[in-house]
Structure formats: C-alpha cells, structure tokens
Design a protein around this motif. Structure first.
Motif, PDB file in Angstrom:
ATOM      1  N   ARG A   1       0.824  -1.208   0.000  1.00  0.00           N
ATOM      2  CA  ARG A   1       0.000   0.000   0.000  1.00  0.00           C
ATOM      3  C   ARG A   1       0.859   1.259   0.000  1.00  0.00           C
ATOM      4  O   ARG A   1       0.568   2.232  -0.680  1.00  0.00           O
ATOM      5  CB  ARG A   1      -0.935  -0.021   1.211  1.00  0.00           C
ATOM      6  CG  ARG A   1      -1.890   1.163   1.249  1.00  0.00           C
ATOM      7  CD  ARG A   1      -3.042   0.925   2.210  1.00  0.00           C
ATOM      8  NE  ARG A   1      -2.569   0.655   3.563  1.00  0.00           N
ATOM      9  CZ  ARG A   1      -2.599  -0.535   4.145  1.00  0.00           C
ATOM     10  NH1 ARG A   1      -3.032  -1.596   3.475  1.00  0.00           N
ATOM     11  NH2 ARG A   1      -2.185  -0.696   5.391  1.00  0.00           N
TER      12      ARG A   1
ATOM     13  N   ARG B   1       2.296   1.701  -3.483  1.00  0.00           N
ATOM     14  CA  ARG B   1       1.241   2.136  -4.404  1.00  0.00           C
ATOM     15  C   ARG B   1       0.897   3.613  -4.198  1.00  0.00           C
ATOM     16  O   ARG B   1       0.751   4.372  -5.160  1.00  0.00           O
ATOM     17  CB  ARG B   1       0.011   1.264  -4.203  1.00  0.00           C
ATOM     18  CG  ARG B   1      -1.139   1.598  -5.157  1.00  0.00           C
ATOM     19  CD  ARG B   1      -2.286   0.620  -5.008  1.00  0.00           C
ATOM     20  NE  ARG B   1      -2.889   0.673  -3.674  1.00  0.00           N
ATOM     21  CZ  ARG B   1      -2.758  -0.272  -2.758  1.00  0.00           C
ATOM     22  NH1 ARG B   1      -2.021  -1.351  -2.999  1.00  0.00           N
ATOM     23  NH2 ARG B   1      -3.355  -0.156  -1.578  1.00  0.00           N
ATOM     24  N   GLU B   2       0.805   4.024  -2.942  1.00  0.00           N
ATOM     25  CA  GLU B   2       0.444   5.415  -2.667  1.00  0.00           C
ATOM     26  C   GLU B   2       1.581   6.366  -3.007  1.00  0.00           C
ATOM     27  O   GLU B   2       1.348   7.504  -3.414  1.00  0.00           O
ATOM     28  CB  GLU B   2       0.020   5.562  -1.210  1.00  0.00           C
ATOM     29  CG  GLU B   2      -1.306   4.870  -0.918  1.00  0.00           C
ATOM     30  CD  GLU B   2      -1.802   5.120   0.486  1.00  0.00           C
ATOM     31  OE1 GLU B   2      -1.021   5.637   1.322  1.00  0.00           O
ATOM     32  OE2 GLU B   2      -2.979   4.805   0.758  1.00  0.00           O
TER      33      GLU B   2
ATOM     34  N   ASP C   1       1.192   6.840  -6.674  1.00  0.00           N
ATOM     35  CA  ASP C   1       0.052   7.726  -6.937  1.00  0.00           C
ATOM     36  C   ASP C   1       0.411   9.173  -6.643  1.00  0.00           C
ATOM     37  O   ASP C   1       0.095  10.086  -7.421  1.00  0.00           O
ATOM     38  CB  ASP C   1      -1.148   7.311  -6.077  1.00  0.00           C
ATOM     39  CG  ASP C   1      -1.762   5.996  -6.525  1.00  0.00           C
ATOM     40  OD1 ASP C   1      -1.483   5.584  -7.664  1.00  0.00           O
ATOM     41  OD2 ASP C   1      -2.510   5.393  -5.731  1.00  0.00           O
TER      42      ASP C   1
ATOM     43  N   ALA D   1     -16.456   4.668  -4.581  1.00  0.00           N
ATOM     44  CA  ALA D   1     -15.725   4.789  -3.321  1.00  0.00           C
ATOM     45  C   ALA D   1     -16.388   3.967  -2.218  1.00  0.00           C
ATOM     46  O   ALA D   1     -15.711   3.311  -1.417  1.00  0.00           O
ATOM     47  CB  ALA D   1     -15.619   6.252  -2.916  1.00  0.00           C
TER      48      ALA D   1
ATOM     49  N   ARG E   1     -15.601   0.307  -2.682  1.00  0.00           N
ATOM     50  CA  ARG E   1     -14.226  -0.047  -2.334  1.00  0.00           C
ATOM     51  C   ARG E   1     -14.036  -0.179  -0.818  1.00  0.00           C
ATOM     52  O   ARG E   1     -13.162  -0.934  -0.371  1.00  0.00           O
ATOM     53  CB  ARG E   1     -13.251   1.003  -2.869  1.00  0.00           C
ATOM     54  CG  ARG E   1     -13.126   1.060  -4.378  1.00  0.00           C
ATOM     55  CD  ARG E   1     -12.094   2.109  -4.779  1.00  0.00           C
ATOM     56  NE  ARG E   1     -12.030   2.322  -6.218  1.00  0.00           N
ATOM     57  CZ  ARG E   1     -11.202   3.181  -6.805  1.00  0.00           C
ATOM     58  NH1 ARG E   1     -10.365   3.893  -6.055  1.00  0.00           N
ATOM     59  NH2 ARG E   1     -11.215   3.336  -8.114  1.00  0.00           N
TER      60      ARG E   1
ATOM     61  N   SER F   1     -10.993   8.324 -12.125  1.00  0.00           N
ATOM     62  CA  SER F   1     -10.198   7.428 -11.283  1.00  0.00           C
ATOM     63  C   SER F   1      -9.569   8.178 -10.121  1.00  0.00           C
ATOM     64  O   SER F   1      -9.505   7.678  -8.985  1.00  0.00           O
ATOM     65  CB  SER F   1      -9.119   6.741 -12.116  1.00  0.00           C
ATOM     66  OG  SER F   1      -8.241   7.700 -12.696  1.00  0.00           O
ATOM     67  N   GLN F   2      -9.089   9.407 -10.368  1.00  0.00           N
ATOM     68  CA  GLN F   2      -8.470  10.189  -9.303  1.00  0.00           C
ATOM     69  C   GLN F   2      -9.504  10.627  -8.268  1.00  0.00           C
ATOM     70  O   GLN F   2      -9.255  10.564  -7.057  1.00  0.00           O
ATOM     71  CB  GLN F   2      -7.750  11.409  -9.879  1.00  0.00           C
ATOM     72  CG  GLN F   2      -6.510  11.070 -10.674  1.00  0.00           C
ATOM     73  CD  GLN F   2      -5.709  12.308 -11.060  1.00  0.00           C
ATOM     74  OE1 GLN F   2      -5.971  13.406 -10.572  1.00  0.00           O
ATOM     75  NE2 GLN F   2      -4.745  12.145 -11.930  1.00  0.00           N
TER      76      GLN F   2
ATOM     77  N   THR G   1     -10.438   7.732  -6.123  1.00  0.00           N
ATOM     78  CA  THR G   1      -9.375   7.460  -5.154  1.00  0.00           C
ATOM     79  C   THR G   1      -9.435   8.434  -3.986  1.00  0.00           C
ATOM     80  O   THR G   1      -9.274   8.044  -2.823  1.00  0.00           O
ATOM     81  CB  THR G   1      -7.995   7.545  -5.830  1.00  0.00           C
ATOM     82  OG1 THR G   1      -7.896   6.524  -6.831  1.00  0.00           O
ATOM     83  CG2 THR G   1      -6.877   7.376  -4.820  1.00  0.00           C
TER      84      THR G   1
ATOM     85  N   THR H   1     -12.426   7.601  -1.840  1.00  0.00           N
ATOM     86  CA  THR H   1     -12.131   6.337  -1.171  1.00  0.00           C
ATOM     87  C   THR H   1     -11.204   6.554   0.015  1.00  0.00           C
ATOM     88  O   THR H   1     -11.397   5.971   1.092  1.00  0.00           O
ATOM     89  CB  THR H   1     -11.499   5.337  -2.157  1.00  0.00           C
ATOM     90  OG1 THR H   1     -12.411   5.070  -3.213  1.00  0.00           O
ATOM     91  CG2 THR H   1     -11.137   4.037  -1.461  1.00  0.00           C
ATOM     92  N   ASN H   2     -10.178   7.381  -0.168  1.00  0.00           N
ATOM     93  CA  ASN H   2      -9.258   7.658   0.940  1.00  0.00           C
ATOM     94  C   ASN H   2      -9.977   8.323   2.111  1.00  0.00           C
ATOM     95  O   ASN H   2      -9.698   8.019   3.277  1.00  0.00           O
ATOM     96  CB  ASN H   2      -8.110   8.543   0.463  1.00  0.00           C
ATOM     97  CG  ASN H   2      -7.116   7.794  -0.402  1.00  0.00           C
ATOM     98  OD1 ASN H   2      -7.235   6.587  -0.586  1.00  0.00           O
ATOM     99  ND2 ASN H   2      -6.138   8.501  -0.935  1.00  0.00           N
TER     100      ASN H   2
ATOM    101  N   GLY I   1      -2.560   9.097   2.602  1.00  0.00           N
ATOM    102  CA  GLY I   1      -3.917   9.137   2.067  1.00  0.00           C
ATOM    103  C   GLY I   1      -4.467  10.532   1.907  1.00  0.00           C
ATOM    104  O   GLY I   1      -4.999  10.896   0.852  1.00  0.00           O
TER     105      GLY I   1
END
Length: 410
Positions: free
Chosen positions: A208, A211-212, A215, A240, A243, A270-271, A274, A277-278, A344
């Motif tokens: 994670r 990945r972050e 991003d 979101a 997820r 997508s952004q 994300t 979702t965060n 996040g």
C-alpha cells in the motif's frame, strides 16, 4: 545558484557592462526611484541593453566605488533593497566590498519580510567587479535571483526522501524479523501460522505504501494530468463506497449515501474515486464499531462539495493544520495498528489541487469529523435532486469547513 541561473547571471553581467557608460554619464544627476531612462547621448547599444535589463526577471544593481547606486532595474527596486541611491541590505554592501578585492563572488542572502513584504526571501547573488579605476576600485554589479521556491522544493525533497526511507524500514524490518521467527519455529505449526499472518499484514502495508507513493508522484507532476472530462459525482461516490464496504462491514459500520443527485464535475474519474475512497477509508479506520458514516454531495457556488462525516475520535486543535502533509500522523501508535501510511490525505489534497478545487475539514475531539472535497461543476450538471436516503443536513455537511484535518488520519 544552479547552472541555469549562473548562465543567466553571466549574460546579465555582460549587459551591465554595456550600460555602464550610460550610467556613468548620468552620475552627475541623482536618479529617482522611477529613473529608468538612459542618459542622453548614450550609445544605441547601451540604450538597448538598458531596456533589456529593465525587462528581465533577475534584479540588477550597479554600485560605484563609494557604494552609491548608479543603476537599479525595476526588479531590484521591487525587492525593496534600493532607496534612491542607497543599497539598504548590509549583507549586499559587504559582498560588494569583498568583490572589489576579489573580483567575483557568489553568495546567498536572506531578505526579511519587512523589506519585500509577503514573507522572507532567499536570494542567490552574483557579484562582479566590472573594472578597476586608476588608483581606486571600480564599479560592482550585483545580479540577484529569487531562489526561495527552489530552496523550499529542495527542503521538501530532502524531507520526502528521509520520510520514505523511514516508512519503508518499518515493514521491511518487520518482515525480516518475522521470517527469522518462522524459521526458528518451523516445528510449531500454530506459531508459524501466527507469524505468517503478521507477515501478510506487513506485506500489505508495504504494498500500500509503494502504491500510494506512485500515486502521489503522478499527482505531483511526475506525469501530465489527463484531460479533465465530465464526471458524474454519483458514480464517484458509488465506486468509493464499494471499495470501502468490506472494511466497514468488518467493523459493523454503516455507510449512508445521500445529498443531491445528478451533479457533474470536470475531472478524472479514477483520481476523484481514489480521493473519496481515501476519505471513507480514514473514516472507517478511525471510527468506533457500530457507528455510521455519511457521504453525500451538494452544489454550491459553482462547485460540487463531496462530504464525508464520521463519529470518530476527532483531532486536537493544534494538529488540525498539518494532517494533509505527507507522512504526518498525530497518533503514531494508532496509525501503526490500522496500517496507515500517512499519504492518504496528501493524495486527496493533490487530487483536489489538480482539479482546481480544495479539501477542508471540520472536526472536534470526541465528536467526529467532516471532510469536504470541492471540485468545479461543469455546464452539463442537471438540476440536482435530493436523494431519498439522504441523512440529515448536519450529517452531510458537519460543521463549518476549515483548512484542517482529523487526528491520526493518513
């Protein structure tokens, strides 16, 4: 100064040499703050060079042997370092005197906010002695370039590299120790299973984090921002919620969607998904079990406001302004237990900035928090309709949004 700045400074010094004759011709009269016209009778080359000096970004100051200002372009006067024929910064006067003895010097000088206004400045300075008069030192040119932002970026980069190294060491070190423990406990299946489960947790945390980091790098300009297109806010919120549903179910937390329907924003789906979702993941991580999280949207002043409200732990007032920073976590021990990376909310902030919007939070300790993500609406937005399952107004909007963030969020 960087090589590009040094090259520019060298060019400017050459131009100053072309203007020197004109400056000396008008030395007999005292120049005022707005005196930028070349002296009558100056060579055409000197006139053109002076005009170019007036247009360029670097600040240029020409001092005679007695530290009297012969020339100061508009960029220099806008810094507040020159008043009439006086140079007001002692460090620059000392540099000029050193240059007369040594010929050429580079230095960095700090200017206080009282001089420039709007905060202190860091200047890269090149000082050059243009000529030496018979029996006395000659004039000195000072070329100054504002390097405040460059130094800030360098400091941020150093902090970022140090923080990444620190954050990576924790899961990597844990994996190494757990692998040794499994090897030592090879004959104990129960212990092996327990350590293997912990290794899975640390591996997930490491994945994670990587990945972050990727991003965040993309959002900060590592890759060009995709074209902003119409995006339905309802779709973003639904994605979101989907997820984060599994994590919420594990804590028996209900996620309730509501607000206005039919909002359309300009963005990258997508952004935005994300980012929301965060916000939801943080709400789930830092909310007690058997509570509720509300997520919804409304149109306001040309923006879609997507809010996420929880009944979590809230934040202390002194920590609210820093939680959108990379790797900042108020409660380090709790963040470790939840597997937070500290990235996040930084990702949410950069998504908002890249979309021409903002993110803010209202929070009180023990009462929970409400994050608000604001993104510009498009002309395609239809007349919004209330959702049938919308929570109460205070559940969607919380308190007044302020530029702060909640405790322990990552």
């Amino acid at each position: 100064m960087s090589s590009s700045v040094a090259l520019l400074a060298g060019l400017v010094v050459g131009l100053v040499g072309g203007v020197l004759v004109a400056a000396l011709l008008r030395r007999s009269r005292r120049p005022g703050p707005e005196d930028t016209a070349p002296a009558d009778g100056a060579a055409p080359e000197a006139v053109l060079a002076r005009r170019l000096l007036d247009l360029i970004d670097p600040a240029v100051v020409l001092l005679d042997a007695g530290d009297v200002v012969l020339l100061a372009n508009p960029a220099a006067r806008s810094l507040g370092i020159v008043r009439d024929t006086r140079l007001l910064v002692p460090e620059l006067l000392e540099l000029a005197r050193t240059v007369r003895d040594g010929g050429r010097r580079r230095a960095e000088v700090s200017l206080s906010s009282s001089l420039v206004g709007g905060g202190p400045r860091q200047l890269g300075v090149l000082g050059v002695r243009l000529e030496r008069g018979p029996g006395s030192p000659g004039p000195v040119a000072l070329v100054l370039q504002d390097v405040t932002e460059a130094r800030r970026v360098e400091a941020v980069r150093r902090d970022f590299v140090a923080n990444v190294g620190h954050e990576l060491k924790t899961p990597v070190g844990a994996l190494s120790l757990l692998a040794e423990a499994i090897e030592d406990a090879a004959d104990d299946p129960t212990t092996v299973r327990r350590f293997a489960s912990r290794m899975t947790h640390e591996a997930d945390r490491l994945a994670r984090l990587v990945r972050e980091l990727i991003d965040l790098s993309r959002l900060q300009g590592g890759e060009p921002l995709p074209e902003l297109v119409p995006v339905e806010v309802d779709t973003v919120i639904a994605e979101a919620v989907d997820r984060t549903k599994l994590a919420a179910t594990a804590k028996q937390i209900a996620i309730v969607s509501g607000g206005e329907r039919g909002l359309v924003v300009k963005g990258v789906e997508s952004q935005l998904a994300t980012a929301v979702t965060n916000l939801l993941a943080n709400a789930v991580a830092y909310s007690p079990e058997h509570t509720r999280i509300a997520v919804g949207a409304r149109a306001r002043a040309g923006f879609a406001e997507i809010t996420v409200t929880d009944s979590g732990i809230g934040i202390p007032r002194e920590d609210r302004s820093r939680v959108f920073e990379r790797f900042y976590r108020v409660d380090q021990s709790r963040a470790s237990r939840t597997g937070g990376t500290g990235l996040g909310l930084a990702i949410v902030k950069h998504v908002a900035t890249n979309h021409g919007g903002s993110v803010s939070v209202w929070s009180e300790e023990g009462l929970g928090s409400t994050f608000t993500l604001r993104v510009p609406l498009t002309d395609r937005t239809t007349t919004p309709t209330p959702a049938g399952d919308a929570p109460a107004e205070h559940d969607l909007a919380g308190g007044p949004a302020a530029a702060h963030a909640p405790k322990g969020r990552s």
